[in-house]
Design a protein around this motif. Structure first.
Motif, short mmCIF file in Angstrom:
data_model
loop_
_atom_site.label_atom_id
_atom_site.label_comp_id
_atom_site.label_asym_id
_atom_site.label_seq_id
_atom_site.Cartn_x
_atom_site.Cartn_y
_atom_site.Cartn_z
N ASP A 198 0.84 -1.19 0.00
CA ASP A 198 0.00 0.00 0.00
C ASP A 198 0.88 1.24 0.00
O ASP A 198 1.84 1.34 0.76
N GLN A 199 0.52 2.21 -0.84
CA GLN A 199 1.28 3.46 -0.90
C GLN A 199 0.75 4.51 0.06
O GLN A 199 1.41 5.52 0.30
N ILE A 200 -0.43 4.27 0.59
CA ILE A 200 -0.98 5.06 1.71
C ILE A 200 -1.44 4.06 2.76
O ILE A 200 -2.28 3.21 2.49
N ILE A 201 -0.88 4.16 3.94
CA ILE A 201 -1.24 3.23 5.02
C ILE A 201 -2.11 3.96 6.03
O ILE A 201 -1.77 5.05 6.50
N ARG A 202 -3.26 3.36 6.36
CA ARG A 202 -4.11 3.91 7.41
C ARG A 202 -4.02 3.03 8.65
O ARG A 202 -4.21 1.82 8.59
N THR A 203 -3.73 3.66 9.79
CA THR A 203 -3.75 2.96 11.07
C THR A 203 -4.59 3.78 12.05
O THR A 203 -4.40 4.99 12.16
N ASP A 204 -5.53 3.13 12.71
CA ASP A 204 -6.42 3.79 13.66
C ASP A 204 -6.04 3.39 15.09
O ASP A 204 -5.75 2.22 15.35
N ALA A 205 -6.08 4.37 15.99
CA ALA A 205 -5.81 4.08 17.40
C ALA A 205 -6.49 5.14 18.25
O ALA A 205 -6.21 6.34 18.10
#
Length: 247
Positions: free
Chosen positions: A3-10
């Motif tokens: 992935d060239q854009i990584i989404r991580t939620d916290a």
């Protein structure tokens, strides 16, 4: 493919990371397609109270990928990149751009979509359109003067000069600059501070700010008076907690 854009939620924060570190996160159409998908998902996600945009590796972004331009880009629509940045800027949640290393030209245009810009001491900001006989198409001529003032925007655009994180904070481009070794910790503190306050207020206040930007003060005050959303669903609970603590 990575992935060239990584989404991580916290804990209520959505972190979007530009993920082409081997190319200094130079921006391509493919990256904007991934970014648009994440932005559209976040816009309607009530579990997200703040968004952070940052870069992987050595920098935020060295700018628009010149090889992509030379090879002939084919965005889905003529103004796809500009519209994607506009959607990012208009997200209902507060948006923080976290800048370390290079933030040049197209990268600067993307960074300016943030409501707040937090710069590491090693950040380097520049608009280099004039080096390549190019002109902005992603909103720089509108967002940069609103951030730093017209004369400073002209200086940045005409000289193609590079500004450090400290200089960026001094001219109002960045909200603050932070020592490199404290950057992630300080970013976490700012995120926590925002999330601790009413998400309802953040969304309502941001909407009013966007809707009244550029209006004469009288028209802006009238708009606020008639279009304010008043107290939120958590207002009485917050007031009650405060009054109980005071008594």
């Amino acid at each position: 493919m990575t992935d060239q854009i990584i989404r991580t939620d916290a804990a209520g924060c959505a972190m979007l990371t530009l993920n082409r570190p081997e190319k200094l996160n130079a921006l391509t159409v493919a990256m904007f397609k991934e970014l648009r998908r994440h932005i559209d998902d976040i816009a309607g996600d009530t579990s997200i109270g703040v968004v952070v945009l940052r870069g992987a590796g050595r920098c935020f972004s060295a700018g628009h990928d010149l090889a992509d331009i030379e090879q002939g880009e084919e965005p889905p629509t003529p103004n796809f990149q500009s519209e994607t940045i506009e959607r990012l800027a208009n997200l209902p949640q507060p948006v923080i751009t976290a800048v370390h290393g290079y933030c040049y030209t197209g990268g600067l245009e993307l960074a300016l979509a943030g409501d707040l810009i937090v710069a590491s001491a090693n950040a380097r900001f520049a608009d280099t359109h004039a080096k390549w006989a190019l002109t902005p198409v992603w909103g720089l001529t509108q967002r940069l003067p609103r951030r730093v003032g017209l004369t400073k925007a002209k200086e940045m655009m005409f000289t193609c000069r590079t500004y450090s994180g400290e200089e960026a904070a001094a001219i109002g481009l960045a909200n603050e600059h932070v020592a490199d070794d404290c950057f992630d910790d300080r970013l976490g503190e700012i995120v926590a501070e925002i999330l601790d306050h009413s998400w309802f207020s953040h969304r309502a206040n941001k909407r009013l700010l966007l809707e009244t930007d550029g209006l004469p003060i009288g028209a802006g005050i009238a708009h606020e008076s008639f279009r304010t959303e008043g107290g939120g669903p958590d207002a009485y609970e917050r007031l009650a907690r405060f009054t109980r603590r005071e008594t």
